[in-house]
Write a protein that holds these residues in place. Structure first.
Motif, short mmCIF file in Angstrom:
data_model
loop_
_atom_site.label_atom_id
_atom_site.label_comp_id
_atom_site.label_asym_id
_atom_site.label_seq_id
_atom_site.Cartn_x
_atom_site.Cartn_y
_atom_site.Cartn_z
N VAL A 172 -105.44 -18.45 -80.75
CA VAL A 172 -104.04 -18.01 -80.84
C VAL A 172 -103.76 -17.41 -82.21
N VAL A 173 -104.30 -18.07 -83.29
CA VAL A 173 -104.08 -17.56 -84.65
C VAL A 173 -104.64 -16.15 -84.79
N ILE A 174 -105.87 -15.95 -84.32
CA ILE A 174 -106.51 -14.64 -84.45
C ILE A 174 -105.74 -13.59 -83.64
N ALA A 175 -105.34 -13.93 -82.43
CA ALA A 175 -104.59 -12.99 -81.61
C ALA A 175 -103.28 -12.60 -82.27
N PHE A 176 -102.59 -13.61 -82.83
CA PHE A 176 -101.32 -13.36 -83.49
C PHE A 176 -101.52 -12.51 -84.74
N SER A 177 -102.59 -12.80 -85.51
CA SER A 177 -102.87 -12.04 -86.72
C SER A 177 -103.18 -10.59 -86.39
N ALA A 178 -103.97 -10.38 -85.33
CA ALA A 178 -104.29 -9.01 -84.92
C ALA A 178 -103.03 -8.26 -84.52
N ALA A 179 -102.12 -8.97 -83.85
CA ALA A 179 -100.86 -8.34 -83.47
C ALA A 179 -100.06 -7.95 -84.71
N LEU A 180 -100.07 -8.81 -85.73
CA LEU A 180 -99.36 -8.50 -86.98
C LEU A 180 -99.93 -7.25 -87.64
N ILE A 181 -101.27 -7.16 -87.64
CA ILE A 181 -101.91 -5.99 -88.24
C ILE A 181 -101.49 -4.72 -87.51
N THR A 182 -101.60 -4.76 -86.18
CA THR A 182 -101.25 -3.59 -85.39
C THR A 182 -99.80 -3.20 -85.63
N TYR A 183 -98.91 -4.20 -85.67
CA TYR A 183 -97.49 -3.93 -85.92
C TYR A 183 -97.30 -3.28 -87.27
N ASN A 185 -127.76 -14.39 -82.30
CA ASN A 185 -128.94 -15.26 -82.15
C ASN A 185 -129.41 -15.89 -83.45
N PHE A 186 -128.69 -15.67 -84.55
CA PHE A 186 -129.18 -16.15 -85.84
C PHE A 186 -128.24 -17.17 -86.48
N MET A 187 -127.37 -17.76 -85.66
CA MET A 187 -126.42 -18.74 -86.17
C MET A 187 -127.11 -19.97 -86.73
N ASP A 188 -128.25 -20.34 -86.13
CA ASP A 188 -128.98 -21.53 -86.59
C ASP A 188 -129.83 -21.24 -87.82
N GLU A 189 -130.18 -19.98 -88.02
CA GLU A 189 -131.01 -19.61 -89.17
C GLU A 189 -130.17 -19.41 -90.43
N ILE A 190 -129.00 -18.77 -90.27
CA ILE A 190 -128.15 -18.44 -91.41
C ILE A 190 -126.78 -19.07 -91.20
N PRO A 191 -126.27 -19.85 -92.16
CA PRO A 191 -124.91 -20.39 -92.01
C PRO A 191 -123.92 -19.24 -91.79
N THR A 192 -123.17 -19.30 -90.70
CA THR A 192 -122.38 -18.14 -90.28
C THR A 192 -120.98 -18.54 -89.87
N PHE A 193 -120.02 -17.72 -90.30
CA PHE A 193 -118.63 -17.82 -89.84
C PHE A 193 -118.36 -16.56 -89.02
N VAL A 194 -117.87 -16.74 -87.79
CA VAL A 194 -117.58 -15.60 -86.92
C VAL A 194 -116.13 -15.17 -87.12
N ALA A 195 -115.95 -13.95 -87.60
CA ALA A 195 -114.62 -13.37 -87.79
C ALA A 195 -114.38 -12.32 -86.73
N GLN A 196 -113.11 -12.07 -86.47
CA GLN A 196 -112.76 -11.03 -85.51
C GLN A 196 -112.71 -9.67 -86.21
N PRO A 197 -113.18 -8.63 -85.53
CA PRO A 197 -113.07 -7.29 -86.12
C PRO A 197 -111.64 -6.80 -86.06
N LEU A 198 -111.35 -5.73 -86.76
CA LEU A 198 -110.04 -5.09 -86.64
C LEU A 198 -109.83 -4.62 -85.21
N PRO A 199 -108.58 -4.51 -84.78
CA PRO A 199 -108.34 -3.95 -83.45
C PRO A 199 -109.00 -2.59 -83.29
#
Length: 368
Positions: free
Chosen positions: A10-21, A122-136
């Motif tokens: 929900v946070v990511i969806a709302f943030s993306a909406a803010l960016i688009t706005y 496929n490399f989440m276990d090899e490298i510590p990773t945070f998944v972020a959303q791309p821009l719209p």
């Protein structure tokens, strides 16, 4: 789906909406109307034109006191897409990070690959990773680097970062020796780029850095990487960095003037906007083939192609009889055991290829 996952969705969806706005509104309004003004400087907890940053929840520790460790550890963060091109570079970089992380004189803490593809790979276990959303879709206008500040905003909001400092690095960086915390006295530590020239572009930069904020020389000749900066300072800088990047890209004259370094100028402006100066460290990194010796450098940045004839003479601008260029592997994995340069090629290039070879020889399942 758990409540935690649902909340962040929900946070990511709302943030993306803010960016688009914001972009829709700013397309029909002057920059001044949508950009933070000097009379209302951004602070943690205030509303940036792009996104609301979280409020500071723990003020019990006095300034400069780290409750997690005695050393002034910094967290290394690298933004990347899920392309083969970015992935092989990240794997090599993380290999060398681990080699030096716990060495004497190192203040290297944790590591995070901030993956802005929006989904695990496929490399989440090899490298510590945070998944972020791309821009719209379409917002980056083909300039994928605009995803970098947006990814940092998300990471700083959501991740539990123990260290008080952040090193912003890039996939095509190879660490060659333990890195200490080069920042001091509230100043960041950054590499000066000769092609970042705020004074030359003062008239353009004043559109984003008003005179009330100080002289144009307050804008340092830096990009966002490599930079070591305080975590709390970066929380303030990141949303402004993102907003300025998008505004610059939307301004045709600025976009044309800055081209592929636009996002670098945006970070330099955002840092100055929040009063965060930087200690300039020329020894922070080297860039072969122009820098020929490792010297005191901590990082090799292999952004330029290295082309030589068989006598070891540089043939830059012309494909050499021997070459190493990361762009040769934009859609395929570089093979193990790359050929070494011919005699006479500078030590910086020889070291670079040897370090890539060592990493690929020791990383399991290389090429897959």
């Amino acid at each position: 789906m758990g409540w935690g996952n649902l909340f962040f969705t929900v946070v990511i969806a709302f943030s993306a909406a803010l960016i688009t706005y914001n972009i829709i509104i700013s397309a029909n309004a002057s920059l001044k109307q949508g950009f933070p003004q000097p009379s209302t400087p951004l602070t943690i907890g205030s509303v940036d034109p792009i996104i609301k940053m979280p409020s500071e929840s723990d003020s019990s520790s006095p300034p400069g006191v780290n409750k997690y460790q005695k050393k002034r550890l910094f967290h290394t963060a690298v933004t990347a897409s899920d392309s083969i091109y970015n992935t092989w570079q990240c794997r090599v970089m993380y290999y060398w990070f681990k080699k030096f992380q716990n060495s004497p004189n190192s203040e290297m803490g944790g590591f995070t690959r901030i993956l802005h593809s929006g989904k695990p790979d496929n490399f989440m276990d090899e490298i510590p990773t945070f998944v972020a959303q791309p821009l719209p879709s379409g917002m980056d206008q083909g300039y994928i680097v605009l995803n970098r500040p947006w990814a940092f905003v998300q990471w700083l909001q959501q991740a539990d970062i123990k260290e008080d400092y952040i090193l912003m690095s890039e996939p095509d960086h190879i660490i060659v020796k333990p890195i200490p915390n080069l920042s001091r006295d509230g100043l960041g530590a950054a590499f000066p780029f000769f092609y970042i020239e705020p004074k030359k572009y003062e008239s353009l930069l004043r559109r984003f850095f008003p005179e009330q904020k100080g002289p144009i020389t307050n804008i340092d000749p830096i990009g966002n990487s490599p930079v070591i900066v305080g975590k709390e300072a970066l929380k303030k800088i990141a949303p402004t960095w993102m907003n300025v990047s998008l505004a610059m890209k939307k301004d045709p004259e600025t976009d044309k003037a800055f081209g592929w370094v636009l996002e670098m100028y945006a970070y330099a402006v955002a840092s100055a906007f929040h009063g965060v100066g930087n200690i300039l460290h020329k020894e922070f990194m080297i860039q072969p083939p122009w820098d020929t010796e490792i010297g005191k450098a901590f990082i090799i940045h292999y952004t330029y192609g290295c082309d030589y004839d068989l006598e070891g003479k540089l043939t830059y601008g012309k494909i050499g009889e021997w070459r190493f260029d990361k762009r040769s592997y934009d859609s395929i994995w570089p093979p193990r055991n790359l050929s070494l340069p011919p005699p006479g090629v500078p030590d910086s290039v020889v070291t670079l290829v040897k370090m890539v070879n060592e990493a690929t020889a020791n990383i399991p399942n290389w090429g897959s």
